[in-house]
Design an enzyme around this catalytic site. Sequence first.
Site, mmCIF file in Angstrom:
data_model
loop_
_atom_site.group_PDB
_atom_site.id
_atom_site.type_symbol
_atom_site.label_atom_id
_atom_site.label_comp_id
_atom_site.label_asym_id
_atom_site.label_seq_id
_atom_site.Cartn_x
_atom_site.Cartn_y
_atom_site.Cartn_z
ATOM 1 C CD GLU A 1 -10.768 21.937 -32.859
ATOM 2 O OE1 GLU A 1 -11.069 20.981 -33.314
ATOM 3 O OE2 GLU A 1 -11.671 22.764 -32.432
ATOM 4 C CG HIS B 1 -11.731 17.788 -29.763
ATOM 5 N ND1 HIS B 1 -12.660 17.365 -28.712
ATOM 6 C CD2 HIS B 1 -11.907 19.079 -29.862
ATOM 7 C CE1 HIS B 1 -13.274 18.151 -28.378
ATOM 8 N NE2 HIS B 1 -13.152 19.488 -29.144
#
Length: 442
Positions: free
Chosen positions: A19, A22
């Site tokens: 994550e 991202h």
Amino acid sequence: MLTVIAFIVALGLLVTIHELGHYSVARWCGVHVERFSFGFGKVLFKRTDKRGCEWAFSALPLGGYVMMRNEPPENATAAEVASAYNAKTLWQRSAITVAGPVANLVLAVLLYALIGAVGTQEPAPIIGPAPENSVAASAHIPAGSIVTAVDGRDVASWNQFRWNMMDALASGRDIQLATTDPSGVAIQYDIALPKVHMDPDKPDVLAEAGFVLMPGTPVVKELVEGSVAGQAGVQVNDLLLSVNGQSLQTADQFVQAILPLANQTAVLRVEREGTQLTIPVAVAAAESAGKEIGRVGIKVGNALPMVTVRYGVLDSIQQGFTRTIDTLWMSLKMIGRMLIGEVSVKNLSGPVSIADYAGQSASIGVIAYLNFLALISISIGLLNLLPIPMLDGGHLLYYAIEALQGRPLSEAWQARGRAIGLGILAFFMVLAFTNDFTRLFS
């Protein structure tokens, strides 16, 4: 408890790194990130930074998630409109999407590089006696030969030899094996390997082909409390050289030599810190399956010849990159072979097996656990790159179609794709759990 902790740490770390990939590229592309959560469920603590991103720590520490601004709010300013994910160019959206899996792969490179720099103790790549009618026996490779390369790739340990051989066995192809025989002469063998069906329920396919590790010298791993061997002076870590003059090559030979000596004396020849000693042991008698057998109270293992595998900083980074790419490519090929039936679907593992592997690797040591983290990180990266809707790879598939046709795929087709992707993922999840529980109860 160790298994649970090791699993939570692994999953939490690897998903969070994903994550963060991202998040980092989204910020670089000017997308407003509304929340970055470490974990799921009830928020225990949160803080909003100067950019308006809420950093939250949640109750369930099994990864995390990034929440981006997909569409601008009503009456949005020009800056708010520009900061929405869907306002970004195709290439920016693609970069944000691919950044998660890439972050996992980069982590694997760094972990493998760290392992290479720290160094590991691994069994030396010495080939043992080949079983009759095996591929290794047909090649007439003498026991005690040291493997130096497979298809031109240097081999420093048995683990590296095994890794290079597994892909060749899975595909069934010719290999060139460079060795040094027991007398020190360099010999190269051209070997045609058969294609094998990879099934975790079957014996070791490398051993089936006749490539077995040279057994080490039998060694005393543990003494049973009050044992006759301990009373006679045998100590832990003693190398067991012979019993009543009979030379020993394996731990099993020691056991077989002791069994018929109930109530007799076994003269053990041992090596302790470079010095050879002779120790007479009065063998005790025990009953097994209605027969009297000898017992001396020694738990025996094999002292394998070990090598230290360590690299310099730059070589460690290169090794980390190479190992990550090799693992990624082999995993991709295994998925392909699984789809066409060449590899058993029993090789697919779910959370239960992964948790078990996490606990086992953590119990072995830090290096084993780091190896486990690198492997799972690669698996997470590869899984998310598969062109299945609901995964990052599915979004990249949509973007590829958008690039080809000059406009986004219609919402109706995207919805159909998500339904298909959900069905595929559900199928593989059920299969993985089935494999997990089959292993657990079999």
